[in-house]
Design a protein around this motif. Sequence first.
Motif, short mmCIF file in Angstrom:
data_model
loop_
_atom_site.label_atom_id
_atom_site.label_comp_id
_atom_site.label_asym_id
_atom_site.label_seq_id
_atom_site.Cartn_x
_atom_site.Cartn_y
_atom_site.Cartn_z
N THR A 1 -22.85 54.82 -36.78
CA THR A 1 -23.52 54.62 -35.49
C THR A 1 -23.61 53.15 -35.11
OG1 THR A 1 -24.85 56.60 -35.91
CG2 THR A 1 -25.60 55.13 -34.17
N THR B 1 -21.84 51.54 -31.88
CA THR B 1 -22.67 50.86 -30.89
C THR B 1 -22.20 49.44 -30.65
OG1 THR B 1 -24.58 52.21 -31.53
CG2 THR B 1 -25.03 50.20 -30.29
N TYR C 1 -26.25 57.90 -31.49
CA TYR C 1 -25.93 56.96 -30.42
C TYR C 1 -26.68 57.33 -29.14
CZ TYR C 1 -23.41 54.56 -26.73
OH TYR C 1 -23.11 53.79 -25.64
N ALA D 1 -28.26 55.51 -24.73
CA ALA D 1 -26.90 55.00 -24.56
C ALA D 1 -26.62 54.60 -23.12
CB ALA D 1 -25.90 56.07 -25.00
#
Length: 510
Positions: free
Chosen positions: A89, A93, A117, A122
């Motif tokens: 993750t 990201t 995420y 997001a």
Amino acid sequence: MTNLARILEGRAADRPQVTALHGDDGRSWTFEEVDRLAGGVAAALRAEGVAAGDRVACYLTNGPEIVFFLFGAWKIGAVPVTVSSLYNTAELTESLAKSRPRLLLVDERRPEIVAAYLAQDAAVAVRAVGGPVEGVPDLVWRRQVSVPAVDVAEDAEACILSTGGTTGRPKSVRVTHGGTRASLERLARVSTGSDAEGTAAGDAKANLIALPLFHSGGQHSLLFAFFVGRPAVVWERFGVDRLAELMDRFAFDNFFFLPTMVYDIVHAERDLPFQGVKSVLVAGQAISWPVRRAFEERYRVPILVNYGSTEAGHIAGWNSRDMKAGRWKPGSAGRVYPGVDLEIRDGDGTALPTGAEGEVVVRSELTKGYVEDAEASRELVRDGWVHTGDMGYVDADGVLFLVGRKRDMIKCGGFQVWPEEIEDELREHPLVHDVRVLGRPDDRLGEIPVALVVRAEDNTIADDDLAQRLVAFARERLAHFKTPRRIEFVPALERSTTGKISRAAAEEHR
């Protein structure tokens, strides 16, 4: 003809019913079907508001579907951002924060990563393109549509690729349509004798795309296969047993491998069906002489080399015609390819004469630098010249020899020490399974070479005894300042997602 999607469109026009793409699960598509499915992707992306110049991130398991998304994005002038499917993750990201895509495409294989995420609020819209993913709307793309490629400028972004990350953190490289096409033409010229598209016969054997499509080597392999008119076989990831199955099915006549793949093949207990394979091309990292010799002696197939990088493209190498003509020189990276403008420069940027060692610098329009890293981009590309970070020299015959990486060089007592040279010698020892050499600080000498060694299976010799033997073994073969001062045994050496042994991960062992 600049848009890379026109490579596929050319094959769909001149050989529409020829099989273009195979999955390792038995599925296959013709060139016409691949082109029309890419058209379905293009139409779906447009429906999501994606336009020319917008970036589309692909966090997808490696497989044939990625081919549709690459060409679909290119058709409308969008820019694929190919993210490693092995990223966690935090890495996903970070990659998205750097590249700032308009859309993120995911499949059902890493739902926990996607959920994590999304839980971070997001900023990028997410669409599912495989099976259902909780909380993510589907992208409706599985239909065949004719969508012609738009015109793009020579220097338009074609893709955002991540470097292998063997030293330091991976960087996101901006490559161009025109530079990528020029690199393909150069490779076709030295491989086939022509830079014309569609030169392969309609019944040409398929090429295995051994590297993942988020890697520059995988993408160039795919593009090159379609450029010359060969089918491509795309699988999820490299494995010796899976390779053997595909060799039986497709009877490949050539391969492009990373050195680590050759290493795994050499150390496999089973014999693989290399009958009919004419050559193996190796790139990505220098292959060690013991591994190369073991492969060639076992399978009687020559290993050719191709030197280049994500940032600079194809620079030098050997092909079968060179071998037959007796031009091959052991230990070299290959002849500098025709059309490559290359210089060897010193630390001040001055071009050096033939035979002098310095940094390999290449004039190239392949890259526009790194994403969100202006300082590194300025360091990489200066006045149109790409600074590779590789150190080497060119002899009087135009053959390039590499001696190491600029950043990896160890300064021991004022002498330059290249880790690769020590590693090649230590790999000759029967009790060394693998090795990585690093520089460690030393009050007297500045730095000393230290070897991290993965032992071969043998319980009769203690670590301390073997360490002394390895130091003595190296001392017999190397100058005293190159001899590792210390041997440290480790259970394994971490590899990057592209299969390279990570020097950065080895540094964390310190």
